[in-house]
Design a protein around this motif. Structure first.
Motif, short mmCIF file in Angstrom:
data_model
loop_
_atom_site.label_atom_id
_atom_site.label_comp_id
_atom_site.label_asym_id
_atom_site.label_seq_id
_atom_site.Cartn_x
_atom_site.Cartn_y
_atom_site.Cartn_z
N GLY A 1 -5.07 -16.30 2.29
CA GLY A 1 -3.66 -16.33 1.95
C GLY A 1 -3.12 -14.94 1.73
O GLY A 1 -3.73 -13.94 2.14
N LYS A 2 -1.95 -14.86 1.08
CA LYS A 2 -1.30 -13.57 0.83
C LYS A 2 -1.06 -13.41 -0.67
O LYS A 2 -0.74 -14.37 -1.37
N GLU A 3 -1.21 -12.16 -1.16
CA GLU A 3 -1.00 -11.87 -2.57
C GLU A 3 -0.39 -10.48 -2.72
O GLU A 3 -0.61 -9.60 -1.88
N LYS A 4 0.36 -10.29 -3.78
CA LYS A 4 0.85 -8.96 -4.14
C LYS A 4 -0.13 -8.36 -5.14
O LYS A 4 -0.44 -8.98 -6.16
N ALA B 1 -2.92 3.13 -7.09
CA ALA B 1 -2.33 3.79 -5.92
C ALA B 1 -0.97 3.21 -5.55
O ALA B 1 -0.29 3.73 -4.67
N GLY B 2 -0.57 2.12 -6.19
CA GLY B 2 0.71 1.50 -5.89
C GLY B 2 0.60 -0.02 -5.85
O GLY B 2 -0.46 -0.60 -6.09
N GLU B 3 1.71 -0.66 -5.56
CA GLU B 3 1.77 -2.11 -5.44
C GLU B 3 1.87 -2.47 -3.97
O GLU B 3 2.69 -1.89 -3.24
N PHE B 4 1.07 -3.45 -3.53
CA PHE B 4 0.97 -3.73 -2.11
C PHE B 4 1.07 -5.23 -1.84
O PHE B 4 0.51 -6.04 -2.59
N ASP B 5 1.75 -5.58 -0.76
CA ASP B 5 1.66 -6.93 -0.21
C ASP B 5 0.37 -6.98 0.60
O ASP B 5 0.12 -6.12 1.45
N LEU C 1 -8.45 0.41 -5.17
CA LEU C 1 -7.88 1.63 -4.62
C LEU C 1 -7.15 2.43 -5.71
O LEU C 1 -6.27 1.92 -6.38
N SER C 2 -7.54 3.68 -5.87
CA SER C 2 -6.92 4.53 -6.89
C SER C 2 -6.11 5.67 -6.30
O SER C 2 -5.22 6.21 -6.97
N GLU C 3 -6.39 6.05 -5.05
CA GLU C 3 -5.65 7.16 -4.45
C GLU C 3 -5.74 7.10 -2.93
O GLU C 3 -6.77 6.75 -2.37
N ILE C 4 -4.61 7.41 -2.29
CA ILE C 4 -4.55 7.56 -0.84
C ILE C 4 -4.21 9.01 -0.56
O ILE C 4 -3.22 9.54 -1.07
N GLN C 5 -5.03 9.67 0.24
CA GLN C 5 -4.76 11.05 0.63
C GLN C 5 -4.66 11.15 2.15
O GLN C 5 -5.26 10.38 2.87
N GLY C 6 -3.90 12.13 2.57
CA GLY C 6 -3.65 12.31 3.99
C GLY C 6 -2.18 12.09 4.25
O GLY C 6 -1.68 10.97 4.16
N GLU C 7 -1.44 13.16 4.56
CA GLU C 7 0.01 13.08 4.66
C GLU C 7 0.46 12.02 5.66
O GLU C 7 1.39 11.26 5.42
N LYS C 8 -0.21 11.95 6.82
CA LYS C 8 0.19 10.98 7.84
C LYS C 8 -0.02 9.56 7.34
O LYS C 8 0.80 8.68 7.58
N GLN D 1 6.91 -0.10 2.50
CA GLN D 1 7.89 0.18 1.45
C GLN D 1 7.44 -0.40 0.10
O GLN D 1 8.25 -0.82 -0.71
N THR D 2 6.11 -0.40 -0.11
CA THR D 2 5.60 -1.00 -1.34
C THR D 2 4.87 -0.02 -2.24
O THR D 2 4.56 -0.36 -3.38
N THR D 3 4.50 1.16 -1.72
CA THR D 3 3.79 2.10 -2.58
C THR D 3 4.76 2.68 -3.60
O THR D 3 5.96 2.73 -3.40
N GLN D 4 4.21 3.12 -4.71
CA GLN D 4 5.03 3.66 -5.78
C GLN D 4 4.71 5.14 -6.01
O GLN D 4 3.60 5.54 -5.80
#
Length: 265
Positions: free
Chosen positions: A185-188, A193-197, A245-252, A262-265
């Motif tokens: 299924g799907k969850e938020k 690192a942010g909030e994700f669908d 997930l605690s961190e996403i790195q990499g500008e691209k 449009q869900t990361t904070q």
């Protein structure tokens, strides 16, 4: 760390006679992506940190590849009583998305182990060496994955449908497993690192993975083309192991993720 079957167990491929790893187009990740995870036990005890990183590379023959690197180490009380340090690397054909080389160096307490698997896709073979011992050769199907590359291959799949399992061929522990993956299924999901669908999948491995070991596994991927794993949970006899997930790195990676979700904070 990774793969699975839906219901109870994976089946050795020799009994199934399938080539399950369909060719995909990789719109999910690129070199420069670096994902950091906090690992906890039963959601109460901080146990470790894991980092997944993708780098560009080429073979001596000029074949374009990705070098996927997983580094995991224990922290806090766990490190004091049972220190863990794992380094796993997978070299993947960048166009075909299949494993070329897998290496593992692990240190668990006083136990140490090394393993290397070199894939010869032209002849359908893999050469496996454990602790620098005498290599053994095994037959493998076309486009076979290893325990780490399987995670990235699954990220390139865009055909997750509830009630329709996906099968992936993974060679590990001297066998090729036909692994079944079920979308639940799907969850938020909210992480440091942010909030994700997300889409939630279930899988059950009978072999050792990268972060997590034998047992039922749940993975939450971002519900977009990147399929970033934002949470991974493995149930064990004395609780559960969670990688968040605690961190996403990499500008691209960050720019693309923001545009798509449009869900990361």
């Amino acid at each position: 760390m990774f793969l699975i079957t839906s219901a109870v167990s994976a089946e050795p491929l020799q009994t199934l006679l399938h080539n399950n790893n369909i060719k995909t187009v990789n719109n999910a990740f690129a070199a420069g992506e670096k994902l950091t995870y906090s690992i906890s036990w039963s959601d109460v005890l901080e146990a470790g940190v894991a980092v997944l990183e993708v780098k560009d590379d080429t073979t001596t023959e000029g074949e374009r590849t990705y070098r996927i690197i997983s580094r995991t180490h224990s922290v806090g009380m766990v490190d004091a009583f049972y220190p863990v340090m794992d380094i796993v690397e997978s070299v993947v054909n960048a166009d075909g998305m299949y494993s070329l080389l897998f290496t593992l160096k692990e240190s668990h307490g006083t136990k140490k182990r090394e393993r290397e698997m070199a894939f010869d896709h032209k002849n359908g073979k893999v050469k496996v060496s454990v602790n620098n011992g005498v290599p053994e050769n095994f037959s493998v199907p076309d486009r076979v994955q290893d325990a780490l590359s399987s995670l990235y291959y699954v990220r390139t799949r865009q055909d997750f449908i509830i009630g329709k399992p996906i099968f992936v061929d993974v060679h590990d522990s001297d066998k090729t497993w036909s692994v079944e993956i079920q979308m639940l299924g799907k969850e938020k999901i909210k992480t440091p690192a942010g909030e994700f669908d997300t889409i939630k999948i279930k899988t059950y491995p009978k072999y050792e993975g990268v972060f997590m070991h034998k047992g039922e596994i749940f993975i939450w991927f971002t519900d977009d083309t990147r399929r970033i794993p934002v949470r991974m949970q493995s149930r064990i006899s004395i609780g559960s192991i969670m990688a968040t997930l605690s961190e996403i790195q990499g500008e691209k990676t960050i720019d693309d993720l923001n545009k798509r979700t449009q869900t990361t904070q």
